[in-house]
Design a protein around this motif. Structure first.
Motif, PDB file in Angstrom:
ATOM      1  N   UNK A  91      -5.635  -3.133   6.656  1.00 45.17           N
ATOM      2  CA  UNK A  91      -4.246  -2.914   6.203  1.00 45.17           C
ATOM      3  C   UNK A  91      -3.506  -1.954   7.126  1.00 45.17           C
ATOM      4  N   UNK A  92      -4.190  -0.848   7.489  1.00 44.26           N
ATOM      5  CA  UNK A  92      -3.538   0.206   8.265  1.00 44.26           C
ATOM      6  C   UNK A  92      -2.931  -0.343   9.560  1.00 44.26           C
ATOM      7  N   UNK A  93      -3.614  -1.268  10.179  1.00 48.30           N
ATOM      8  CA  UNK A  93      -3.145  -1.815  11.454  1.00 48.30           C
ATOM      9  C   UNK A  93      -2.167  -2.973  11.274  1.00 48.30           C
ATOM     10  N   UNK A 113       4.373  -2.404   3.383  1.00 48.57           N
ATOM     11  CA  UNK A 113       4.037  -3.807   3.229  1.00 48.57           C
ATOM     12  C   UNK A 113       3.289  -4.238   4.491  1.00 48.57           C
ATOM     13  N   UNK A 114       2.267  -5.027   4.324  1.00 50.48           N
ATOM     14  CA  UNK A 114       1.447  -5.436   5.459  1.00 50.48           C
ATOM     15  C   UNK A 114       1.301  -6.945   5.507  1.00 50.48           C
ATOM     16  N   UNK A 145      -8.168  -3.879  -4.912  1.00 50.34           N
ATOM     17  CA  UNK A 145      -7.551  -2.673  -4.356  1.00 50.34           C
ATOM     18  C   UNK A 145      -8.629  -1.807  -3.722  1.00 50.34           C
ATOM     19  N   UNK A 146      -8.223  -0.968  -2.775  1.00 47.91           N
ATOM     20  CA  UNK A 146      -9.157   0.013  -2.231  1.00 47.91           C
ATOM     21  C   UNK A 146      -8.395   1.286  -1.899  1.00 47.91           C
ATOM     22  N   UNK A 147      -9.159   2.389  -1.819  1.00 56.55           N
ATOM     23  CA  UNK A 147      -8.575   3.719  -1.752  1.00 56.55           C
ATOM     24  C   UNK A 147      -9.273   4.574  -0.695  1.00 56.55           C
ATOM     25  N   UNK A 154       0.794  -1.205   0.000  1.00 56.71           N
ATOM     26  CA  UNK A 154       0.000   0.000   0.000  1.00 56.71           C
ATOM     27  C   UNK A 154       0.833   1.265   0.000  1.00 56.71           C
ATOM     28  N   UNK A 155       0.112   2.374  -0.058  1.00 51.55           N
ATOM     29  CA  UNK A 155       0.731   3.691  -0.014  1.00 51.55           C
ATOM     30  C   UNK A 155       0.049   4.538   1.061  1.00 51.55           C
ATOM     31  N   UNK A 156       0.865   5.320   1.743  1.00 52.71           N
ATOM     32  CA  UNK A 156       0.400   6.307   2.698  1.00 52.71           C
ATOM     33  C   UNK A 156       1.019   7.644   2.305  1.00 52.71           C
ATOM     34  N   UNK A 157       0.535   8.713   2.911  1.00 52.36           N
ATOM     35  CA  UNK A 157       1.145  10.015   2.690  1.00 52.36           C
ATOM     36  C   UNK A 157       1.072  10.843   3.965  1.00 52.36           C
TER      37      UNK A 157
END
Length: 122
Positions: free
Chosen positions: A105-107, A98-99, A58-60, A35-38
């Motif tokens: 995913x975030x956690x 990477x998860x 995928x999700x956004x 994933x991607x974070x900013x």
């Protein structure tokens, strides 16, 4: 231990496009969601997008839906973030992650890249 290296950031005018890449070494990405974070100055890091290990799902986050596309090439051990119709509010450092699990995913992030700066001028 995996190493994630982002590239492709830069300065672009509003309405323009950029494609970020995240190349991995030290571990095969093929079985992991990515994933991607900013993170903008003075703000917390926020989730942008995630893709399943196969690339089929995928999700956004809502603010980038319809403008950003996450994809991956497992043969190249690389994940991409195509960013179109960029806005000044997209300005941030972008981090690859990477998860251990696609859902939640975030956690489940287990490692981060160093980040690449994206600046969108108005």
């Amino acid at each position: 231990q995996v190493q994630l290296v982002e590239s492709g950031g830069g300065l672009v005018q509003a309405g323009g496009s950029l494609r970020l890449s995240c190349a991995a070494s030290g571990r095969t990405l093929g079985s992991y969601p990515m994933g991607w974070f900013r993170q903008a100055p003075g703000k917390e890091r926020e989730f942008v997008a995630a893709v399943s290990w196969s690339g089929d799902s995928a999700y956004y986050t809502d603010s980038v839906k319809g403008r950003f596309t996450i994809s991956r090439d497992n043969a190249k051990n690389t994940v991409y973030l195509q960013m179109n119709s960029l806005k000044p509010e997209d300005t941030a450092a972008y981090y690859c992650a990477i998860a251990s699990r696609y859902t939640d995913f975030v956690k489940r992030v287990i490692d981060w890249g160093q980040g690449t700066q994206v600046t969108v001028s108005s």
